[in-house]
Design an enzyme around this catalytic site. Structure first.
Site, PDB file in Angstrom:
ATOM      1  CB  THR A 116      -0.956   0.014   1.211  1.00 56.39           C
ATOM      2  OG1 THR A 116      -0.209  -0.137   2.410  1.00 56.39           O
ATOM      3  CG2 THR A 116      -1.956  -1.120   1.100  1.00 56.39           C
ATOM      4  CE  LYS A 173       0.267  -3.239   3.499  1.00 57.81           C
ATOM      5  NZ  LYS A 173      -0.536  -2.285   4.363  1.00 57.81           N
ATOM      6  CB  THR A 196      -3.144  -3.133   7.518  1.00 61.57           C
ATOM      7  OG1 THR A 196      -4.394  -2.714   8.050  1.00 61.57           O
ATOM      8  CG2 THR A 196      -3.208  -4.625   7.282  1.00 61.57           C
ATOM      9  CD  GLU A 199       1.801   5.292   6.621  1.00 64.88           C
ATOM     10  OE1 GLU A 199       1.455   5.977   7.587  1.00 64.88           O
ATOM     11  OE2 GLU A 199       1.020   4.639   5.910  1.00 64.88           O
TER      12      GLU A 199
END
Lengths: 383, 383
Positions: free
Chosen positions: B146, B168, B179, B259
């Site tokens: 993602t 992931k 997630t 992130e």
């Protein structure tokens, strides 16, 4: 609108040179009596700053005649030498005012892990004593500011008595790290038990429910001093309501001045089985970095609210939760509800309601969004 | 270096059109046996996504013959209709491969609170079945990405058997919201109890100790499938070590791709009274927004570490704590220690040691700094 509004108090705010900015950094508030009743609530952090360790001892007998506060250094994690600085500060105030050091509460705010400059601080105390006046409240409120962009003061009138107050901080009592210091004054004639009960009841539903960034401060102190100078003993409930109103007002001022925040968020949890459940869910949401980033991005991201609620032990059925943003029920029964396009998060105030459908209890937690400004303010070297 | 490295597995990654970006979004991993042993660990969030609710049922008998994963939508908080989509996905895989839907684990990741497009997803399943191959691991790993900037794969060889894996996520098992999905495969001939014990022991000290942003995901799943195709039954400890090594490697890959992160932070808590104490202190530090902002600003702010430790119930004396940043003991006995100027935080890796001086237990928590990039990635509308 300040700590010197009630009768029996003098205050001062002066510049001792503790701050590189050269702005005022020492405040003093003196209770001239006739009573010297006091109550206080301190941070629950186990790693406390020296002024908190000192002031907890002062408050053991529920009396205080003065509070001296400095910005420009938290005197936290500074060991025995730092404790001696706090002690010396209280003694200097006591000597100048003809009281005992044990009558003097000390509060500090600023950098942690660095020694306070003792000599400039003590010279500042002398200067503050000389500057004491019945109109000194605003100057005192200004001298305790750190990253605050404005001073915070309040005055709640009773019938022939009143409650005044000042605060600094971009955080909150528990938790917070941007130290919250609050001094409340009243000329009501109340005993120590009444003062303590009123202060604890008030902080429990105001400062304790401000959760700006989930970090618990080392220096947080909320002090209430009662002079009895009005000669009036109010009804205990009436007094408690005034203290609560003062705390509520100051809490709101703290929230709207939180570091880097662009939104003031109210999270109201309704129909919880217990108030504790409501607080637990509200706090979990208020501490979700993802939820707070979403609000910064004006995104009514109710999924992140459910995910935060799902980390708690509160009684609820995930399949029946409702969530509203600014009046729009974007989540109904744990699924998409009204269109999220209908939510306008462009204003500063964001109002979230979470309906647990598990009982009759309610609680409100206040927080802010997580912004570039927050990261910036808290990432600069030695802030 | 992937899920198809162990014998007995085929995989595929295809594009079903679930993502606006048009990148691959459906992955399938099939265990061709002879064994169909499986073990899984799921998010502990009470508000779980539909694929987790489904897969928990599949795993009740500790067997699985396939796992189908989609990015482009988490199918979370989507109610009964969303659950039907998950069920239909499993059935489609089962029908195509001649097994039961109850043999098929389903994982989803992407936006929460929105229905998955069922028809494109089912068409994607058909496409994936057609594309299955013993070399399909890398394509599968790519299809589950993602916000990941790169795919994550691993291969740990044993003696005549091995463990493969893919992952992931920019978060972690518990907690996380970005997630984390992990599929591990092995051709070792192990029974369900051995597989389960190895997986739980491994996740407890790897994914469970990744704490990127303190937010617990709704979809996190770690699945281990054992084909037995090597015909070799390894020693249980040797097997557990390989599973742990695979998890450790993938966890590290997740951490370094978190992130917006600019620093990978290792918090090692030493000399704790118990391992639980060490984990509690490490996690409190890893969740301190103020600490994480300080690291972003390259500030070895040990005061924020003590303040975070002070919120825990772990056994220690605040006046004796030591803290090191990258080998420099900036805090000794709760006071300033070696000069903080000696700490260089310009590199990506930051290594913090907290010495509780309370016992012999140790634990390590991994986290990231809190950056403008994190706020940006998580504040954009509907991310």
């Amino acid at each position: 609108m300040t700590v010197t509004a009630p009768k029996g108090f003098r205050a001062a705010g002066v510049t001792a040179g503790l701050k590189a900015s050269g702005t005022p950094d020492v405040a003093l508030v003196v209770n001239d009596g006739p009573a010297d009743v006091a109550a206080a609530v301190f941070t629950t952090n186990r790693c406390k700053a020296n002024p908190v360790l000192w002031s907890e001892q002062v408050m053991a007998n529920r009396r205080a005649r003065a509070v001296v506060l400095n910005s420009g250094g938290a005197n936290c994690y500074t060991g025995p030498r730092g404790f001696q600085t706090t002690h010396a500060t209280a003694e200097r105030v006591a000597d100048a005012l003809g009281m005992g050091a044990v009558d003097v509460v000390v509060c500090s705010t600023g950098l942690i892990g660095e020694q306070l400059a003792r000599d400039p601080l003590l010279a500042g105390v002398d200067k503050a004593v000389a500057a004491l006046s019945p109109g000194g409240g605003p100057a005192a409120a200004e001298a305790i500011m750190t990253t605050d962009t404005r001073s915070k003061q309040v005055h709640v009138p009773g019938t022939g008595w009143s409650v005044g107050g000042m605060a600094k901080g971009a955080g909150m009592l528990a938790p917070a790290l941007a130290t919250m210091l609050v001094v409340l004054t009243t000329d009501a004639a109340v005993d120590a038990g009444t003062a303590d009960a009123a202060l604890r009841a008030a902080t429990r539903v105001t400062f304790d429910r401000l959760d700006s960034d989930g970090c618990m401060s080392t220096n947080d102190t909320v002090l209430l001093m009662a002079s009895g100078a009005s000669g009036i003993t109010p009804d205990a409930d009436e007094f408690a309501a005034a203290v609560r109103a003062a705390c509520q007002d100051l809490a709101r001022q703290l929230l709207t001045d939180a570091e880097g925040a662009e939104h003031d968020i109210t999270v109201e949890v309704v129909r919880a089985a217990t108030e504790d459940d409501a607080v637990e869910v509200g706090r979990a949401i208020a501490r979700s970095a993802l939820f707070k980033c979403a609000v910064f991005g004006r995104d009514p991201n109710w999924g992140r609210i459910l995910a935060a609620a799902g980390t708690t032990t509160a009684a609820f059925d995930p399949a029946t939760l409702d969530v509203a943003f600014n009046g729009v029920w974007v989540c109904r029964d744990g699924q998409p509800g009204e269109p999220r396009d209908g939510v306008d998060l462009s204003g500063r105030d964001v109002y979230v309601v979470v309906d647990l459908k598990a009982g009759k209890a309610t609680a409100t937690i206040w927080t802010n969004d997580l912004t570039h400004g927050y990261v910036h303010e808290n990432s600069a070297y030695s802030t």
